[in-house]
Design a protein around this motif. Sequence first.
Motif, PDB file in Angstrom:
ATOM      1  N   ASN A  39       0.846  -1.192   0.000  1.00 14.47           N
ATOM      2  CA  ASN A  39       0.000   0.000   0.000  1.00 14.47           C
ATOM      3  C   ASN A  39       0.880   1.241   0.000  1.00 14.47           C
ATOM      4  O   ASN A  39       2.095   1.155   0.219  1.00 14.47           O
ATOM      5  CB  ASN A  39      -0.959   0.015   1.193  1.00 14.47           C
ATOM      6  CG  ASN A  39      -0.237   0.214   2.512  1.00 14.47           C
ATOM      7  OD1 ASN A  39       0.232   1.317   2.812  1.00 14.47           O
ATOM      8  ND2 ASN A  39      -0.137  -0.846   3.316  1.00 14.47           N
ATOM      9  N   LYS A  40       0.274   2.387  -0.235  1.00 13.00           N
ATOM     10  CA  LYS A  40       1.018   3.648  -0.355  1.00 13.00           C
ATOM     11  C   LYS A  40       0.880   4.533   0.878  1.00 13.00           C
ATOM     12  O   LYS A  40       1.311   5.684   0.864  1.00 13.00           O
ATOM     13  CB  LYS A  40       0.549   4.415  -1.594  1.00 13.00           C
ATOM     14  CG  LYS A  40       0.875   3.714  -2.906  1.00 13.00           C
ATOM     15  CD  LYS A  40       0.535   4.599  -4.099  1.00 13.00           C
ATOM     16  CE  LYS A  40       0.937   3.931  -5.405  1.00 13.00           C
ATOM     17  NZ  LYS A  40       0.670   4.793  -6.583  1.00 13.00           N
ATOM     18  N   PHE A  41       0.272   4.020   1.926  1.00 17.51           N
ATOM     19  CA  PHE A  41       0.155   4.750   3.194  1.00 17.51           C
ATOM     20  C   PHE A  41      -0.544   6.101   3.011  1.00 17.51           C
ATOM     21  O   PHE A  41      -0.181   7.101   3.634  1.00 17.51           O
ATOM     22  CB  PHE A  41       1.543   4.958   3.823  1.00 17.51           C
ATOM     23  CG  PHE A  41       2.374   3.707   3.880  1.00 17.51           C
ATOM     24  CD1 PHE A  41       2.108   2.719   4.807  1.00 17.51           C
ATOM     25  CD2 PHE A  41       3.416   3.501   2.981  1.00 17.51           C
ATOM     26  CE1 PHE A  41       2.860   1.552   4.855  1.00 17.51           C
ATOM     27  CE2 PHE A  41       4.175   2.347   3.020  1.00 17.51           C
ATOM     28  CZ  PHE A  41       3.892   1.368   3.961  1.00 17.51           C
ATOM     29  N   ASP A  42      -1.560   6.118   2.157  1.00 19.15           N
ATOM     30  CA  ASP A  42      -2.273   7.371   1.880  1.00 19.15           C
ATOM     31  C   ASP A  42      -2.998   7.908   3.110  1.00 19.15           C
ATOM     32  O   ASP A  42      -3.217   9.121   3.231  1.00 19.15           O
ATOM     33  CB  ASP A  42      -3.279   7.159   0.745  1.00 19.15           C
ATOM     34  CG  ASP A  42      -2.592   6.873  -0.581  1.00 19.15           C
ATOM     35  OD1 ASP A  42      -1.488   7.410  -0.784  1.00 19.15           O
ATOM     36  OD2 ASP A  42      -3.151   6.118  -1.398  1.00 19.15           O
ATOM     37  N   LYS A  74       8.116   9.135   4.668  1.00 20.71           N
ATOM     38  CA  LYS A  74       8.135  10.118   3.580  1.00 20.71           C
ATOM     39  C   LYS A  74       9.014   9.625   2.433  1.00 20.71           C
ATOM     40  O   LYS A  74       8.658   9.774   1.257  1.00 20.71           O
ATOM     41  CB  LYS A  74       8.660  11.461   4.109  1.00 20.71           C
ATOM     42  CG  LYS A  74       8.490  12.618   3.136  1.00 20.71           C
ATOM     43  CD  LYS A  74       7.027  12.999   2.987  1.00 20.71           C
ATOM     44  CE  LYS A  74       6.871  14.262   2.174  1.00 20.71           C
ATOM     45  NZ  LYS A  74       5.442  14.634   2.004  1.00 20.71           N
ATOM     46  N   ASN A  75      10.176   9.029   2.756  1.00 17.70           N
ATOM     47  CA  ASN A  75      11.049   8.459   1.719  1.00 17.70           C
ATOM     48  C   ASN A  75      10.307   7.401   0.910  1.00 17.70           C
ATOM     49  O   ASN A  75      10.384   7.371  -0.326  1.00 17.70           O
ATOM     50  CB  ASN A  75      12.276   7.810   2.348  1.00 17.70           C
ATOM     51  CG  ASN A  75      13.197   8.788   3.049  1.00 17.70           C
ATOM     52  OD1 ASN A  75      13.835   8.440   4.036  1.00 17.70           O
ATOM     53  ND2 ASN A  75      13.270  10.022   2.561  1.00 17.70           N
ATOM     54  N   ILE A  76       9.603   6.529   1.625  1.00 14.35           N
ATOM     55  CA  ILE A  76       8.883   5.438   0.968  1.00 14.35           C
ATOM     56  C   ILE A  76       7.783   5.990   0.068  1.00 14.35           C
ATOM     57  O   ILE A  76       7.624   5.574  -1.082  1.00 14.35           O
ATOM     58  CB  ILE A  76       8.297   4.475   2.017  1.00 14.35           C
ATOM     59  CG1 ILE A  76       9.429   3.839   2.840  1.00 14.35           C
ATOM     60  CG2 ILE A  76       7.447   3.401   1.355  1.00 14.35           C
ATOM     61  CD1 ILE A  76       8.948   3.047   4.039  1.00 14.35           C
ATOM     62  N   ALA A 116       9.085   7.412  -3.136  1.00 14.64           N
ATOM     63  CA  ALA A 116       9.636   6.416  -4.058  1.00 14.64           C
ATOM     64  C   ALA A 116       8.554   5.643  -4.803  1.00 14.64           C
ATOM     65  O   ALA A 116       8.760   5.223  -5.947  1.00 14.64           O
ATOM     66  CB  ALA A 116      10.536   5.450  -3.296  1.00 14.64           C
ATOM     67  N   ILE A 117       7.394   5.442  -4.171  1.00 14.39           N
ATOM     68  CA  ILE A 117       6.364   4.587  -4.780  1.00 14.39           C
ATOM     69  C   ILE A 117       5.139   5.371  -5.249  1.00 14.39           C
ATOM     70  O   ILE A 117       4.185   4.781  -5.759  1.00 14.39           O
ATOM     71  CB  ILE A 117       5.921   3.483  -3.792  1.00 14.39           C
ATOM     72  CG1 ILE A 117       5.198   4.089  -2.586  1.00 14.39           C
ATOM     73  CG2 ILE A 117       7.122   2.659  -3.349  1.00 14.39           C
ATOM     74  CD1 ILE A 117       4.665   3.039  -1.609  1.00 14.39           C
ATOM     75  N   TYR A 152       4.426  -2.416  -4.728  1.00  7.65           N
ATOM     76  CA  TYR A 152       5.197  -1.222  -5.047  1.00  7.65           C
ATOM     77  C   TYR A 152       6.635  -1.442  -4.579  1.00  7.65           C
ATOM     78  O   TYR A 152       6.867  -1.950  -3.481  1.00  7.65           O
ATOM     79  CB  TYR A 152       4.599  -0.004  -4.347  1.00  7.65           C
ATOM     80  CG  TYR A 152       3.103   0.135  -4.569  1.00  7.65           C
ATOM     81  CD1 TYR A 152       2.586   0.407  -5.824  1.00  7.65           C
ATOM     82  CD2 TYR A 152       2.211  -0.012  -3.503  1.00  7.65           C
ATOM     83  CE1 TYR A 152       1.218   0.530  -6.030  1.00  7.65           C
ATOM     84  CE2 TYR A 152       0.843   0.112  -3.694  1.00  7.65           C
ATOM     85  CZ  TYR A 152       0.350   0.376  -4.964  1.00  7.65           C
ATOM     86  OH  TYR A 152      -0.996   0.491  -5.163  1.00  7.65           O
ATOM     87  N   SER A 153       7.602  -1.052  -5.406  1.00 13.24           N
ATOM     88  CA  SER A 153       9.008  -1.350  -5.119  1.00 13.24           C
ATOM     89  C   SER A 153       9.810  -0.082  -4.858  1.00 13.24           C
ATOM     90  O   SER A 153       9.636   0.930  -5.546  1.00 13.24           O
ATOM     91  CB  SER A 153       9.648  -2.115  -6.285  1.00 13.24           C
ATOM     92  OG  SER A 153       9.042  -3.377  -6.447  1.00 13.24           O
ATOM     93  N   MET A 154      10.695  -0.185  -3.875  1.00 14.34           N
ATOM     94  CA  MET A 154      11.607   0.912  -3.560  1.00 14.34           C
ATOM     95  C   MET A 154      13.028   0.364  -3.536  1.00 14.34           C
ATOM     96  O   MET A 154      13.341  -0.524  -2.737  1.00 14.34           O
ATOM     97  CB  MET A 154      11.273   1.523  -2.200  1.00 14.34           C
ATOM     98  CG  MET A 154      12.219   2.636  -1.779  1.00 14.34           C
ATOM     99  SD  MET A 154      11.792   3.307  -0.158  1.00 14.34           S
ATOM    100  CE  MET A 154      13.028   4.613  -0.024  1.00 14.34           C
ATOM    101  N   PRO A 155      13.919   0.846  -4.399  1.00 13.15           N
ATOM    102  CA  PRO A 155      15.301   0.356  -4.386  1.00 13.15           C
ATOM    103  C   PRO A 155      16.084   0.924  -3.204  1.00 13.15           C
ATOM    104  O   PRO A 155      15.931   2.097  -2.847  1.00 13.15           O
ATOM    105  CB  PRO A 155      15.866   0.860  -5.716  1.00 13.15           C
ATOM    106  CG  PRO A 155      15.055   2.079  -6.029  1.00 13.15           C
ATOM    107  CD  PRO A 155      13.682   1.828  -5.478  1.00 13.15           C
TER     108      PRO A 155
END
Length: 237
Positions: free
Chosen positions: A76-79, A166-168, A171-172, A180-183
Motif C-alpha cells: 500500500n502507499k500509506f495514503d 516520507k522516503n517510501i 519512491a512509490i 510497489y518497489s523501492m530500491p
Amino acid sequence: QQLGTIEASLKSNSVDAFRNDGEHHYSIKEIKPESQIPALFDKEILISLSDSDHDVTQIQNSFLSIVLTANVQFDNKFDDYEEAYKDGTVLFIGLKSASQVIREYTIYHRGRTIEGTLQNDSTTEQFIQNTVKPRSEKNNRNHIHSLYENTHKYDTSACGPYLTMKNIENAIRDQLSVPYSMPIRFRLSIPLGDILVFSGFTDYPNSLFGDLKIQFKINPNAFVFPQVNPIISMAKY
C-alpha cells in the motif's frame, strides 16, 4: 576502485590504525573476483581472501565489505497516514549481524576445499556464534552488528539503512501496480572472525594463509524490518 578509496575503507573498518612507520608496514593490492560481480542473491560468489604477495598477520582484523542492492516491496502507499508523522516514522531494514547475510559458504586453500568448511546453513551458525560473542565486539565498528539500543540511536554500527515513511511515499507515489518497489543500497562489513571457520585461524602459523578463497551465497531471508522507537525518531526529525 582507486587506491585511496580502498585505503579509506580499510581505515574506517580496522580496529587498530594502519601505519607505515618503519616498524609496521602495509600495502594494498586489488584482486579481481573470479565470479561475476555484481551477482544475484541466488548466484555463488567466489573471491580471494589472501594473495601469495602478502603475509596475513592479522586475519582476526580482516573483513569482507559487501554492498547490497535490493528492492523493498510494499502493498500500500500509506495514503491514510497523517502527513505530520511521515518524516518521524522510520523503518530500519538490515541484519542483526552482517555475517548472517551469508547463506552458505565453502573455504578453499590452494585450490582444495578445507575439510569441514562446507556450510549449508551459515545464517544459523552465525546467529549462534553471535549469541556468545562479547558485547564489546558488537558496537565498535561500522555496519557490523545491529544492537537493539544502537539501532534506535541511529548508530553507525547498525548494518542497514533507515527509511522514513516520507522516503517510501516519494519512491512509490507514481507506481500503479502492487507490489510497489523501492530500491535501496547499503554497505555491510563482515569480520572474518565472525565466520565460525575463521574464528580459530589465529592459532595457526601464517604460512597456512596462502591463497585462501571463499565461495558463498547471499541469504535474502536474513533481513529484519523493525520500526525505530517513535519517540526517538520524532525527536530526530
